[in-house]
Design an enzyme around this catalytic site. Structure first.
Site, PDB file in Angstrom:
ATOM      1  CD  GLN A 209      -2.042  -2.216   0.648  1.00 43.57           C
ATOM      2  OE1 GLN A 209      -1.371  -2.904   1.411  1.00 43.57           O
ATOM      3  NE2 GLN A 209      -2.601  -2.703  -0.438  1.00 43.57           N
ATOM      4  N   GLY A 210       0.536   2.191  -0.891  1.00 42.05           N
ATOM      5  CA  GLY A 210       1.325   3.408  -1.058  1.00 42.05           C
ATOM      6  C   GLY A 210       2.279   3.347  -2.237  1.00 42.05           C
TER       7      GLY A 210
END
Length: 265
Positions: A209-210
């Site tokens: 995530q990111g």
């Protein structure tokens, strides 16, 4: 299911602050648990290794396609049209560095027909050109859509973890469409024409995530970097039998080039 590799909601808002200098970091306790900070199974990049890497303030990554355009994922943006709300940070591995370059967006182009199922690419036009940084060419054939790839980003170093101040990088091997779509992996959910899988059967190394919108790349025949994928989705991060799923850039190369030309880039 939260399968996209974009930071959402409050964390995305926090990353808007991060792009301006106050970067979220893993807590000392978490760092002690996880060992050295690293993209899941990776290591910290050196300054200058990947000058085309871009951090976007909505909690995504990207690659500098041209001096005025960033290639990222469609799921990182809302729609095609004027957009002055995104801040791009470039030229550094340390998001707190005083030598970082920042640009605001002025327009977003999202893949036509994108509905959350394939076609996961977008272009962000910057308010002024970025000079002195290498751009990342995209693959225009499938010649480089196998082998071992490099990924990089400022996303979480473990599933559910914090975003990183320093750019992290890892290498992941190609996974065939047949294997990736097998019952032990994604059971037919991957779109063979649109998407490419990469990772280890045993897990342990992955984007997270990111990292959404960031590039997956490798060396071409001239030993130069070429982009073959865009970080898109996956079940969790670095889980066994759940490789990362990436937009297959070669399939969309002509559409990306046409869109870039229409944006002046």
């Amino acid at each position: 299911m939260a399968r996209w590799r974009r930071m959402m909601g409050g964390l995305a808002a926090a990353l808007t602050v991060a792009a301006m200098g106050t970067v979220m970091q893993t807590s000392p306790a978490a760092a002690a648990d996880d060992g050295p900070q690293k993209v899941v199974g990776g290591s910290r990049a050196n300054q200058g290794d990947f000058p085309f890497m871009v951090r976007l303030s909505m909690g995504c990554g990207g690659a500098l396609y041209s001096p005025t355009l960033v290639l990222t994922a469609a799921h990182c943006v809302n729609r095609t049209g004027t957009n002055t709300s995104i801040t791009a940070t470039l030229g550094v591995v340390d998001l707190n560095s005083s030598s970082k370059i920042t640009r605001k967006s002025n327009y977003v182009y999202r893949a036509p027909g994108y509905n959350g199922n394939g076609k996961d690419w977008a272009l962000i036009r910057l308010s002024s050109p970025v000079t002195g940084l290498a751009t990342l060419p995209i693959a225009t054939t499938t010649a480089y859509d196998s082998g071992t790839f490099t990924v990089a980003g400022w996303g979480a170093t473990r599933e559910g973890g914090a975003q990183q101040r320093y750019l992290m990088t890892a290498t992941v091997p190609f996974v065939s469409d047949a294997t990736c779509n097998s019952s032990s992996m994604y059971n037919g959910e991957v779109i063979p024409s649109d998407e490419i899988c990469a990772g280890y059967t045993q897990g342990g190394v992955d984007t997270c995530q990111g990292d959404s919108g960031g590039p997956m790349f490798r060396r071409d025949a001239a030993n130069a970097w070429i982009q073959v994928g865009i970080v898109s989705w996956g079940d969790g991060c670095a889980r066994p039998n759940k490789p990362g799923v990436y937009t297959q850039v070669s399939y969309f190369s002509s559409s990306i080039a046409s869109a870039a030309a229409s944006l002046g880039g």
